[in-house]
Structure formats: structure tokens, C-alpha cells
Design a protein around this motif. Structure first.
Motif, PDB file in Angstrom:
ATOM      1  N   LEU B  29       0.826  -1.210   0.000  1.00 24.01           N
ATOM      2  CA  LEU B  29       0.000   0.000   0.000  1.00 24.01           C
ATOM      3  C   LEU B  29       0.860   1.259   0.000  1.00 24.01           C
ATOM      4  O   LEU B  29       0.342   2.373  -0.024  1.00 24.01           O
ATOM      5  CB  LEU B  29      -0.919   0.014   1.231  1.00 24.01           C
ATOM      6  CG  LEU B  29      -1.962  -1.101   1.258  1.00 24.01           C
ATOM      7  CD1 LEU B  29      -2.705  -1.097   2.579  1.00 24.01           C
ATOM      8  CD2 LEU B  29      -2.949  -0.920   0.106  1.00 24.01           C
ATOM      9  N   ASP B  30       2.189   1.056   0.063  1.00 23.06           N
ATOM     10  CA  ASP B  30       3.128   2.163   0.045  1.00 23.06           C
ATOM     11  C   ASP B  30       2.871   3.139   1.199  1.00 23.06           C
ATOM     12  O   ASP B  30       2.766   4.352   0.999  1.00 23.06           O
ATOM     13  CB  ASP B  30       3.052   2.889  -1.305  1.00 23.06           C
ATOM     14  CG  ASP B  30       4.360   3.618  -1.598  1.00 23.06           C
ATOM     15  OD1 ASP B  30       5.347   3.329  -0.894  1.00 23.06           O
ATOM     16  OD2 ASP B  30       4.383   4.462  -2.504  1.00 23.06           O
ATOM     17  N   SER B  35       5.077  10.238   4.990  1.00 27.08           N
ATOM     18  CA  SER B  35       4.126  10.775   4.017  1.00 27.08           C
ATOM     19  C   SER B  35       2.843  11.221   4.709  1.00 27.08           C
ATOM     20  O   SER B  35       2.204  12.191   4.314  1.00 27.08           O
ATOM     21  CB  SER B  35       3.827   9.746   2.939  1.00 27.08           C
ATOM     22  OG  SER B  35       3.035   8.713   3.472  1.00 27.08           O
ATOM     23  N   LEU B  36       2.508  10.500   5.795  1.00 23.98           N
ATOM     24  CA  LEU B  36       1.312  10.879   6.542  1.00 23.98           C
ATOM     25  C   LEU B  36       1.510  12.260   7.171  1.00 23.98           C
ATOM     26  O   LEU B  36       0.649  13.147   7.069  1.00 23.98           O
ATOM     27  CB  LEU B  36       1.040   9.838   7.631  1.00 23.98           C
ATOM     28  CG  LEU B  36      -0.260   9.999   8.400  1.00 23.98           C
ATOM     29  CD1 LEU B  36      -1.435   9.700   7.503  1.00 23.98           C
ATOM     30  CD2 LEU B  36      -0.293   9.100   9.619  1.00 23.98           C
ATOM     31  N   LYS B  44      -3.372  23.120   4.766  1.00 26.15           N
ATOM     32  CA  LYS B  44      -3.753  24.101   5.785  1.00 26.15           C
ATOM     33  C   LYS B  44      -5.034  23.680   6.511  1.00 26.15           C
ATOM     34  O   LYS B  44      -5.142  23.808   7.728  1.00 26.15           O
ATOM     35  CB  LYS B  44      -3.959  25.471   5.103  1.00 26.15           C
ATOM     36  CG  LYS B  44      -4.006  26.634   6.054  1.00 26.15           C
ATOM     37  CD  LYS B  44      -2.602  27.149   6.353  1.00 26.15           C
ATOM     38  CE  LYS B  44      -2.537  28.048   7.569  1.00 26.15           C
ATOM     39  NZ  LYS B  44      -3.478  29.160   7.603  1.00 26.15           N
ATOM     40  N   ALA B  45      -5.970  23.160   5.715  1.00 34.94           N
ATOM     41  CA  ALA B  45      -7.274  22.773   6.272  1.00 34.94           C
ATOM     42  C   ALA B  45      -7.109  21.696   7.339  1.00 34.94           C
ATOM     43  O   ALA B  45      -7.781  21.735   8.374  1.00 34.94           O
ATOM     44  CB  ALA B  45      -8.188  22.273   5.163  1.00 34.94           C
ATOM     45  N   THR B  46      -6.183  20.763   7.085  1.00 37.28           N
ATOM     46  CA  THR B  46      -5.958  19.687   8.046  1.00 37.28           C
ATOM     47  C   THR B  46      -5.470  20.256   9.371  1.00 37.28           C
ATOM     48  O   THR B  46      -5.945  19.874  10.445  1.00 37.28           O
ATOM     49  CB  THR B  46      -4.909  18.699   7.504  1.00 37.28           C
ATOM     50  OG1 THR B  46      -5.148  18.513   6.116  1.00 37.28           O
ATOM     51  CG2 THR B  46      -4.987  17.398   8.236  1.00 37.28           C
ATOM     52  N   ILE B  47      -4.497  21.181   9.268  1.00 37.24           N
ATOM     53  CA  ILE B  47      -3.989  21.806  10.488  1.00 37.24           C
ATOM     54  C   ILE B  47      -5.104  22.522  11.220  1.00 37.24           C
ATOM     55  O   ILE B  47      -5.300  22.368  12.426  1.00 37.24           O
ATOM     56  CB  ILE B  47      -2.860  22.802  10.161  1.00 37.24           C
ATOM     57  CG1 ILE B  47      -1.717  22.049   9.472  1.00 37.24           C
ATOM     58  CG2 ILE B  47      -2.361  23.468  11.437  1.00 37.24           C
ATOM     59  CD1 ILE B  47      -0.647  22.957   8.949  1.00 37.24           C
TER      60      ILE B  47
END
Lengths: 256, 288
Positions: B29-30, B35-36, B44-47
Motif C-alpha cells: 500500500l506504500d 508521508s502521513l 492548511k485545512a488539516t492543520i
């Protein structure tokens, strides 16, 4: 004390290939107080099971009040079983309900389902009084509305006796009633069983490990070992050597 | 002694195989932790979303709110209440299914039933086996379809309504209850039932007067656990338009009001905690 009540004629009980009881014949009279003694695994519980109709003979015949038990139809067997009070070794009470409910459960097979549920859920004053008087005889009347899981082992056993008596039985059977008690308490318990049987004119059969404890409280002793009848004596005629024999052979087996 | 050793070896083997499988899966699945992290910091939205976790909203984040709208906390309360409401409705359906079919799914009443006549016994055993098998199959059908799929079906049939929510939550939960109830009942101590049968009570009466009361603490404990699950399902059903927490949560999420999203998540979290505390209090009372 005179009329014959139970008679076993050459009875064998087989579980698979092993005999729990083999070729046992004996008679128990009405109102008699009998102790069934023998080492563990001798077949004492099986013998009690035969008397209350819970276990059927593989060979031979059990007579109850001169009638063949194997010929009983479903209703007759139910009627017979409902008149035999059985006090189990582990009491077999429902722990999550009250003492009074456990005792009253014994008669719930006699009514319509609706009436049975009513009695189980909401007992009236009259029914409560009857249970109260029964518990009073056993000295635990103040526990009537307690939950069974709050009671000690000894109290539970008395509830189990009360339930058996509430069946209005003609016979009281007790499986190892003193198995886990110290000698003094064991004597007290056996005395209780004996007095109840005498007062209510019940036929009493108890399975015991040691017959010495029951001295004075029983009329007759039946000794079994390895599924076979070893002796059947009035307690007054019992020889010490016979008792010794009942257990010694097992001792030898352990030594070897 | 030897058996213990062999078991240990087998356990070690199973653990090793599972670890190996995990490694293989990670490679195919690499997956990589880096990378996460990259993905999380690049966006930005994730933060914004995760920092909002530390400051849940106590008021609307939108600048313009219609005057008719209740205070945010009131809405939060209402959403929570509706979540409980739908979960309770669903559990009512589930309890109905679970208790009635639980009886037929248990082997207690036909295996233990003592019928003396051999012919009769054979007939009853066959009939009982059919109902037992039928009930088990039906219950498996109920629970093999997920709540959300049931919801899709019932929303199509009844529209957005209490009925569709109750059925969507109740049917799979009922299937689960029936199975577990039956197993609890079959595994509880049979001694009391044996005693009542010896008193001349039939199968059904020993079932209701001895076997069920004996199993009661475990039955209640499982029922309450299932209620907790129903709460979560009820919240999720909001995504289909039912007025539970999920509905408002989805709306806030779409408007990028992450602090509101966290308020709803915390509300759900508290609901589950309340049910948990409540259920352990009840269990303590029954088991004494």
C-alpha cells in the motif's frame, strides 16, 4: 413406616458403556429416613435421580407406590416429580430473584400461565403468609424478601429446603446436603432434615459421605460402591466393619 | 507441560505471521509515517481541523446567523437529545425482536424439554429444529446488512422519518440481540431450571421463571452495550438528514466550521460516557 413406597428391582443405569448403577435392588418404606452412603462417584446421585424420575433405568424396574415408573405417561411422571422435593447439592436457586419468588416457583406448574406469572411477580398476603410460616420453621423468616445472592450458603440451603417443602411433597430427597460443612453444622443440618421428615411424615433419602454424622437421625443405611449395592441395613444393625469395608478397598486402590 | 510449550510455539508462530502480513501490507500500500505527516502539514485545512480540537465552539462560527436560530449550545443540546431519542426508538424495536427471536434462537427450550413418549419427542425435536434454524437464519439476515444500508432502504421507502430511523437502527441491533441473548441464556447455569423442571414445570415456564432471571444481569449488560452502539448509529444517521448530531456535524463540516464540528464530536463523546456510567450503575445494582 410399614407400607412399601419405592422398590428397585435389579436396576441398572448405563451412561454410554459405563454403569452408574448395576443390578441394584432395594426397598424404601413410606415415612422412612434413609441415608445412601458411599465414596465419591459410587452412584448415590444416580440413585436419587431414579427415585424422583429424573433418571430412567436402563435395565430393571423402579416401582413407586407399587406402580411401574417406566409405564407412567408424561402427566403421571410430572405429577410424581412434583410431589418429590429435591434439595440439590448446589441448591439450584435463582440468584437474581427474591427468596419468596424462589420458594413460590415450586408450585408454578399448577396454574394457568397468567396466574403463574401473577404469583411470580406479585404475591398476595395469603401466599406471603404461607411462605413466611414455612421459612419460620427453618429459622430464616426475616429473609423472605431478600435476594438469594445476598444469602450465605447455609441460608441458601434452607431456602432450597423451603422450596422443596412448598411442593407439598411426599418424599424429600437431598443430594450431599452436608458435603461442605464442618461436623457440628453437618449434625445440625441433618437433624433439621430428620425433624422435618418426621413432623411432615415424609420419606427422606439423603446421600452422604459419612454415615457417622447422621447417627440418630436416620432409620436405615444403604451402602453403595462402584454402582453396586454393598449393604442395606437398619441403622441400629449396622456393623462398623461393613462401613469400613465400604471405604477400605478404595483406600487400597489409592495406596497402589 | 509439553502442551504449554507447544502452545507457546504456535502463538509465537501466529504472531510472527501476523507481523509479516502487516509488513507486506504496508509495502504494497506504500504506507509511510513520513508521508502521513507530510500530508498533514502540507494541507492548511488539516492543520486548522486538528487545532480546532483544542477550542470547540460555544457559539456559532458563522458571522451572520438568522434571528430565529436558537443559541448554539441549545442546538447542541437538542441534537444530542434527538440522538438519544432515535437510539432509544431503535432499541425499542431491537428489544422486541431480540426477546421474541432470542427465545427461538436458543436451544434451551427444545434440547432440555423432557418428553417421555419417543414418537412425540421426535416430532417436537423436528419442529423445534425447524423453528430454531429458521429463527437463526432470519436473525443472520437482519444483522448481515449494516445500519446504513438499512437506512438507505427505509429512507427510500418511508422518507426522512422516525420510522425509517427506528427500523434502520432496530433491525440489525435486534438481530444481534437475538443471537447474543440466545447464547447468554444457553450458557447460563441450568441448575435452577433443572430444579423447577423437577417441580413439574414445563419448558416454557422453566425458561421464564428460572433461566431468564438467572441470565438477567448478563442480558442487561449486553443490552446497555448495544444501546451505546445505537447512539453512535443514530448520530451517523444524521448524515442522511435525520435531525441527530450527524446532521449538524455534516453541515458545520461543509461550512468549514471545524470548531463546531468538534463541539458535536465532544457532545457525542459525553453521551457515550453518560450511558457507560449509567449502565455500570445498573449492572452494580443487579449483580450486587
Amino acid at each position: 413406616m410399614s407400607s412399601e413406597f419405592y422398590r428397585l428391582e435389579n436396576v441398572s443405569v448405563k451412561y454410554g458403556d459405563t454403569y452408574a448403577l448395576q443390578d441394584v435392588s432395594c426397598t424404601i418404606f413410606s415415612g422412612e429416613r434413609v441415608a445412601i452412603v458411599g465414596p465419591s462417584g459410587a452412584g448415590k446421585s444416580t440413585l436419587l435421580g431414579l427415585l424422583n424420575g429424573g433418571i430412567q433405568a436402563t435395565e430393571g424396574e423402579v416401582y413407586v407406590d407399587l406402580q411401574q415408573l417406566s409405564r407412567f405417561d408424561e402427566t403421571a411422571l410430572q405429577t410424581h416429580r412434583s410431589r418429590v422435593g429435591f434439595v440439590y447439592q448446589h441448591h439450584n436457586l435463582v440468584p437474581t430473584i427474591r427468596v419468596i419468588q424462589n420458594v413460590m416457583s415450586a408450585r408454578l406448574g399448577r396454574f394457568s400461565l397468567f396466574e403463574a406469572i401473577r404469583r411470580f411477580v406479585y404475591s398476595n398476603a395469603e401466599e406471603q403468609e404461607e411462605v413466611y410460616n414455612l421459612l419460620k420453621r427453618l429459622g430464616i423468616e426475616e429473609k423472605i424478601f431478600h435476594f438469594v445472592e445476598q444469602l450465605s450458603g447455609g441460608q441458601r440451603q434452607r431456602v432450597a429446603i423451603a422450596r422443596a417443602l412448598y411442593q407439598e411433597p411426599h418424599t424429600l430427597l437431598a443430594d450431599e446436603p452436608v458435603a461442605s460443612l464442618d461436623p457440628a453444622r453437618a449434625r445440625e443440618t441433618l437433624k433439621l432434615f430428620s425433624t422435618i421428615a418426621k413432623n411432615d411424615e415424609l420419606t427422606l433419602c439423603m446421600s452422604l459421605h459419612q454415615v457417622e454424622l447422621a447417627e440418630g437421625y436416620i432409620d436405615r443405611v444403604i451402602g453403595i460402591r462402584d454402582g453396586k449395592l454393598v449393604f442395606d441395613r437398619l441403622s441400629s444393625e449396622l456393623q462398623a466393619s461393613e462401613l469400613e469395608e465400604l471405604y477400605t478397598i478404595q483406600d487400597l486402590a489409592i495406596c497402589v | 507441560m509439553f502442551r504449554t510449550k507447544r502452545n507457546l510455539g504456535r502463538r509465537f508462530f501466529v504472531a510472527a505471521v501476523m507481523g509479516l502480513l502487516a509488513l507486506v501490507a504496508a509495502f504494497t500500500l506504500d504506507l509511510s509515517v513520513l508521508s502521513l505527516l507530510e500530508a498533514m502539514t502540507a494541507n492548511k485545512a488539516t492543520i486548522n481541523f486538528f487545532t480546532a480540537a483544542f477550542m470547540p465552539a460555544f457559539d456559532y462560527q458563522a458571522i451572520e446567523v438568522p434571528d430565529s436560530a436558537p443559541h448554539f449550545l441549545l442546538r447542541l443540546l437538542e441534537a444530542s437529545w434527538m440522538t438519544v431519542w432515535y437510539a432509544a426508538g431503535g432499541m425499542a424495536v431491537a428489544l422486541l425482536i431480540g426477546t421474541s427471536f432470542g427465545f427461538f434462537c436458543s436451544s434451551f427450550w427444545w434440547v432440555e424439554g423432557q418428553v417421555k413418549n419417543r414418537e412425540q419427542r421426535k416430532l417436537i425435536a423436528q419442529f423445534a429444529f425447524l423453528t430454531y434454524f429458521g429463527a437463526r437464519t432470519l436473525m443472520t439476515l437482519c444483522r448481515s446488512v449494516h445500519e446504513l444500508l438499512w437506512a438507505v432502504l427505509f429512507l427510500a421507502a418511508f422518507g426522512v422519518s422516525e420510522v425509517s430511523a427506528m427500523l434502520a437502527i432496530g433491525i440489525p441491533a435486534g438481530g444481534m440481540l437475538a443471537k447474543i441473548f440466545a447464547e447468554i441464556i444457553d450458557e447460563s447455569d441450568h441448575g435452577p431450571a433443572e430444579a423447577l423442571r423437577a417441580c413439574g414445570l414445563g419448558s416454557f415456564r422453566t425458561f421464564i421463571f428460572a433461566q431468564c432471571p438467572t441470565a438477567l444481569p448478563d442480558l442487561v449488560a449486553y443490552l446497555l452495550y448495544r444501546f451505546e452502539c445505537a447512539l453512535r448509529s443514530s448520530a451517523v444517521l444524521g448524515f442522511f438528514g435525520l435531525p441527530t448530531i450527524g446532521f449538524y456535524l455534516a453541515a458545520s463540516f461543509e461550512n468549514l466550521h471545524y470548531r463546531e464540528v468538534w463541539s458535536y464530536l465532544y457532545a457525542l463523546f459525553f453521551l457515550v460516557i453518560i450511558v457507560d456510567v449509567w449502565s455500570s450503575a445498573i449492572r452494580r445494582r443487579i449483580q450486587r
